[in-house]
Design a protein around this motif. Structure first.
Motif, PDB file in Angstrom:
ATOM      1  N   THR A  45     -13.472 -11.385  -2.736  1.00 24.67           N
ATOM      2  CA  THR A  45     -13.734 -11.022  -1.059  1.00 24.67           C
ATOM      3  C   THR A  45     -12.848 -12.631  -0.483  1.00 24.67           C
ATOM      4  N   ASP A  57      -4.746  -9.800  13.442  1.00 26.95           N
ATOM      5  CA  ASP A  57      -4.491  -8.480  12.096  1.00 26.95           C
ATOM      6  C   ASP A  57      -4.880  -9.800  10.040  1.00 26.95           C
ATOM      7  N   VAL A  58      -5.781  -9.968   9.843  1.00 22.19           N
ATOM      8  CA  VAL A  58      -5.771 -10.759   8.617  1.00 22.19           C
ATOM      9  C   VAL A  58      -5.972  -9.913   7.660  1.00 22.19           C
ATOM     10  N   ASP A  59      -5.391  -9.910   6.335  1.00 22.59           N
ATOM     11  CA  ASP A  59      -5.569  -9.374   5.174  1.00 22.59           C
ATOM     12  C   ASP A  59      -6.587  -9.751   4.641  1.00 22.59           C
ATOM     13  N   THR A  61      -9.047  -9.032   0.895  1.00 23.10           N
ATOM     14  CA  THR A  61      -8.546  -8.717  -0.364  1.00 23.10           C
ATOM     15  C   THR A  61      -9.763  -8.701  -0.555  1.00 23.10           C
ATOM     16  N   SER A 105     -11.213  -4.387  12.433  1.00 24.89           N
ATOM     17  CA  SER A 105     -11.227  -4.474  10.995  1.00 24.89           C
ATOM     18  C   SER A 105     -11.199  -3.032  10.640  1.00 24.89           C
ATOM     19  N   SER A 118      -7.577  -3.081  -6.364  1.00 31.57           N
ATOM     20  CA  SER A 118      -7.677  -4.010  -5.111  1.00 31.57           C
ATOM     21  C   SER A 118      -7.072  -3.058  -4.429  1.00 31.57           C
ATOM     22  N   VAL A 120      -6.856  -3.824   0.248  1.00 32.83           N
ATOM     23  CA  VAL A 120      -6.392  -4.272   1.431  1.00 32.83           C
ATOM     24  C   VAL A 120      -6.655  -3.755   2.524  1.00 32.83           C
ATOM     25  N   GLY A 121      -7.853  -4.174   3.280  1.00 35.22           N
ATOM     26  CA  GLY A 121      -8.718  -4.145   5.057  1.00 35.22           C
ATOM     27  C   GLY A 121      -8.130  -5.264   5.570  1.00 35.22           C
ATOM     28  N   THR A 122      -8.892  -4.995   6.805  1.00 32.88           N
ATOM     29  CA  THR A 122      -7.747  -6.598   8.201  1.00 32.88           C
ATOM     30  C   THR A 122      -9.105  -6.189   8.496  1.00 32.88           C
ATOM     31  N   ARG A 124      -9.936  -8.378  12.977  1.00 33.39           N
ATOM     32  CA  ARG A 124      -8.782  -9.494  13.403  1.00 33.39           C
ATOM     33  C   ARG A 124      -9.599 -10.545  13.748  1.00 33.39           C
TER      34      ARG A 124
END
Length: 179
Positions: A45, A57-59, A61, A105, A118, A120-122, A124
């Motif tokens: 992660t 929001d931040v990706d 992985t 999130s 992989s 990709v979630g997010t 904040r």
């Protein structure tokens, strides 16, 4: 003095949850987590620390890799976001500028046939302006990873706090926490 004690309490929680606190410069999202999964797999992660808390929001992985050489290379990974630690009785403890908790999130799912996948979630990059015992906001993502047609893999236990993958937004960077 209270500020330093709260920071130490947050640091103690992070240590108890086995989060490695990285050193990073301001305006950078850093840190990573790698955990064993099943017979030959890993879940990685990145990032696991978000700074600055700019409400963006931040990706995140999440990568599941299964290095089996048994001929099966189908892998799948499902990531589920759970409510962060600044929610009490289904209500967010709001500090100035927080956004609705339902959008804080997001997880995801994926599968692949080459031995790694992989997702990709997010999350904040924000936290309440009020200090808490955790030293900031902690997002937890539950996971289910499978390979070898479901015969290998791992999953987090939603009933055990801290068993999922953790992403942290520190309350502040005083005292060199973010340097």
């Amino acid at each position: 003095m209270k500020k330093h004690l709260a920071l130490l309490a947050g640091t103690a929680l992070i240590a108890a949850m086995a989060i490695a606190v990285p050193t990073f410069a301001a305006d950078k999202n850093k840190g990573s987590d790698s955990r064993a999964c099943g017979d030959n797999g890993t879940i990685e992660t990145s990032p696991t620390f978000l700074w600055p808390p700019n409400h963006k929001d931040v990706d995140i992985t999440f990568t599941y890799t299964d290095d089996d050489t048994d001929g099966f290379s189908d892998v799948s990974l499902e990531i589920t976001a759970t409510p962060h630690n600044e929610i009490v009785d289904d209500e967010e403890i709001n500090g100035t500028g927080n956004t609705p908790a339902a959008t804080d999130s997001v997880g995801g799912a994926g599968m692949d046939t080459d031995g790694d996948v992989s997702v990709v979630g997010t999350a904040r990059a924000e936290r309440s302006g009020h200090k808490n015992a955790d030293g900031g906001r902690v997002y937890e993502f539950e996971y289910v990873a499978e390979s070898d047609m479901g015969t290998d893999g791992c999953m987090s236990d939603p009933g055990t706090a801290g068993d999922g993958i953790l992403v942290f937004v520190p309350h502040d960077c005083r005292g060199g926490v973010c340097q």
